[in-house]
Design an enzyme around this catalytic site. Structure first.
Site, PDB file in Angstrom:
ATOM      1  CB  CYS A 534      68.865  38.114 116.460  1.00 45.67           C
ATOM      2  SG  CYS A 534      67.661  39.135 117.337  1.00 45.67           S
ATOM      3  CB  ALA A 535      70.643  37.465 121.012  1.00 52.56           C
TER       4      ALA A 535
END
Length: 590
Positions: A534-535
């Site tokens: 993810c981020a």
């Protein structure tokens, strides 16, 4: 020679241990239900990043474009500056289209993110599924009308009957005569997420289906849109039966919480949300909570012009606090405004506290890293590198962080400060949202002093002082092993220390290649089922997340790790995690 033999024996023993663990899992009936739930939630949290990733730039375009349109038109919409208006129009519309079609983007993004092979066909299926359920539920005269048309009714001046579950009253200028009604039932982003989940599930299940020869053209991936259309019909019926009651309750809740003059609900509502938001962060589940409040919660009000505070006639319902703030809806921004002091002041102060609490010999090394991520938090609102540096080390620090977040969110709400963001509560979003926030504070042309967004800067300074003092005292008092207090050095010194022990290759060349190789070695290539990110973190599914070398993972440069169940493993890398994930995928063919 003896070292080589010993290394070989260690590798064989590790593989035998892993095989035994997998065999035991198989004998006991496979993966537990809890582990499956955690794995699925981790996958959903990761998939939600796809549509959310488009918001930051879209929000900037929308905000600055809308502000330009405000200054180039009169209150009745007449253009007073042709060049300025059309430049602003061109800037604003590409940003607005993202927010206007957010539910569809979630349907496409979640479907793509959850598909095992991430092929484009599943995105098409997600869109088809979403269009189908919205056509059957979200327009007047659709399934909810058929089911609830005569439930909780009201009548307009023409004698037409409407259900309060799916319509809201439109009043005449006298404020009492009902001149009609507006259909407001909307499955919104939740519908998009459900459409994406079902589409990905059907795609993963049927993408290789084989049909009889006469129908073979419709086999494989071509079969998925057809089965999706079939499944969309009962899904729409389920929404039509259940969702009107849920939305009816949510609208009452949203009306109460989004009213800054109703502190009995607004203050505890936003405060509890902030506490849960921070407590769920280490598990990667905060995005699921955010999705509801930011994109689904119904908020009603008139549109308030930026700066001037002029209130336009009429009201409208908008789903989600981020969407409502972007449109300038009264009462929006309360689920966002309180995060600015936290992310611009509180979290950077945590990094500074850890620098001051570090051992003198390590302080210079940790200052470079912690100072950098503190600046990132201030400017962009990306706080995870700092929060993950202590969240897995000390539950006490995490709880204190969550409680302080709830307190400052409550203070911001009590002051009626309304300010929003497109990505996170950093300085960039603060500046982009300032004009609209000023308009809310100046609503009707009368400034509410406590709601002035400039107070956010004072709250930010106050939050910095409170977080610094709290964390510095607790770290020193409890001797918590935050970065710089452990015996293992950081960054380049860590790499040198490992190399001197022969644990890894010399730290030269591509740092992402080195980190990826070290992580694979620490986990075991045969142990890896899937690799994603993810981020800020790697999201891995392993055969056994206990059979890993945790110390080696941390010494590779990771900020921390979190096990979910017996298979899922999250490794916190930072905002450049995608580079590490790509190398790992290439090296393992996962």
């Amino acid at each position: 020679m003896s070292n080589t033999v010993q290394t070989h024996k260690s590798a064989v023993a590790k593989k035998a241990k892993l095989k035994k663990a997998v065999d035991l899992k198989t004998q006991s009936g496979g993966t537990s239900s809890w582990t499956k739930i955690l794995n699925n939630l981790q996958e959903l949290g990761k998939a939600l990043q796809f549509p959310i990733a488009v918001l930051p730039f879209a929000a900037l375009l929308n905000r600055f474009g809308a502000l330009g349109i405000t200054y180039t038109t009169t209150a009745d919409g007449a253009i007073i500056n042709e060049a300025g208006y059309w430049i602003s129009f061109i800037i604003q519309k590409p940003g607005a289209v993202v927010f206007d079609n957010l539910a569809l983007l979630f349907a496409i993004g979640v479907a793509f993110g959850l598909a095992k092979d991430h092929r484009g066909e599943v995105a098409l299926v997600g869109a088809i599924f979403f269009f189908t359920i919205t056509a059957l539920t979200s327009v007047a005269g659709s399934l909810p009308d058929m089911i609830y048309g005569k439930v909780l009714t009201f009548t307009d001046e023409q004698g037409k009957v409407y259900s309060s579950l799916i319509y809201v009253k439109n009043f005449a200028d006298d404020g009492t005569t009902i001149k009609g009604a507006s259909y407001v039932l909307s499955i919104g982003v939740l519908g998009g997420i459900v459409a994406g989940c079902f589409s990905a599930y059907l795609y993963n299940k049927y993408k290789e289906i084989k049909l009889p020869t006469a129908l073979s053209f419709f086999g494989g991936r071509r079969f998925v849109p057809m089965i999706a259309l079939v499944v969309a019909i009962p899904t729409a019926f389920a929404f039509a039966i259940i969702w009107p009651w849920i939305q009816y309750a949510l609208m009452a809740f949203g009306t109460s919480v989004a009213d800054p003059e109703n502190p009995a609900v607004a203050i505890p509502g936003t405060s509890i949300y902030a506490v849960l938001n921070r407590l769920l962060l280490p598990f990667g589940l905060h995005q699921i909570l955010n999705t509801f409040f930011w994109f689904q919660l119904p908020i009603n009000g008139s549109i308030v012009d930026p700066i001037t505070g002029t209130v336009n006639a009429g009201t409208q319902w908008v789903n989600g606090d981020i969407n409502a703030f972007a449109k300038g809806i009264q009462g929006s921004g309360l689920f966002q405004g309180g995060f600015f002091p936290i992310m611009m002041g509180g979290v950077p102060a945590i990094a500074i506290a850890m620098i001051f609490a570090a051992k003198p010999e390590n302080r210079r090394e940790v200052s470079g890293f912690l100072g950098g991520v503190a600046l990132v938090s201030l400017i962009s609102g990306i706080t995870e590198p700092i929060e993950f540096s202590f969240a897995f080390i000390s539950p006490v620090l995490l709880i204190v962080h969550a409680v302080l977040s709830g307190i400052f969110m409550a203070i911001s709400t009590a002051m009626q400060i309304q300010i929003g963001f497109g990505f996170s509560a950093g300085l960039i979003d603060y500046l982009a949202s300032f004009a609209q926030s000023w308009g809310f504070a100046n609503e009707g042309g009368a400034m509410t002093v406590s709601a002035n967004p400039l107070w956010t800067l004072l709250l930010t300074a106050g939050a910095g002082g409170v977080w610094f003092a709290s964390f510095y005292f607790l770290i020193k008092w409890q001797d918590i092993q935050t970065p710089g207090r452990e015996n293992i050095l950081v960054n380049d010194e860590r790499t040198t220390l490992k190399a001197s022990k022969g644990a890894t290759k010399v730290a030269q060349g591509d740092k992402y290649q080195i980190m990826a190789e070290n992580i694979i070695q620490a986990i075991g290539e045969d142990n890896i089922i899937s690799i994603d990110n993810c981020a800020t973190r790697l999201r891995l599914i392993l055969k056994d997340n206990k059979s890993i070398n945790e110390a080696e993972i941390k010494s590779s440069g990771a900020f921390g790790l979190k096990r979910l169940g017996t298979e899922a493993l999250q490794i916190i890398i930072g905002s450049d995690v995608e580079h590490v994930a790509n190398v790992m995928k290439r090296l393992t063919n996962k």
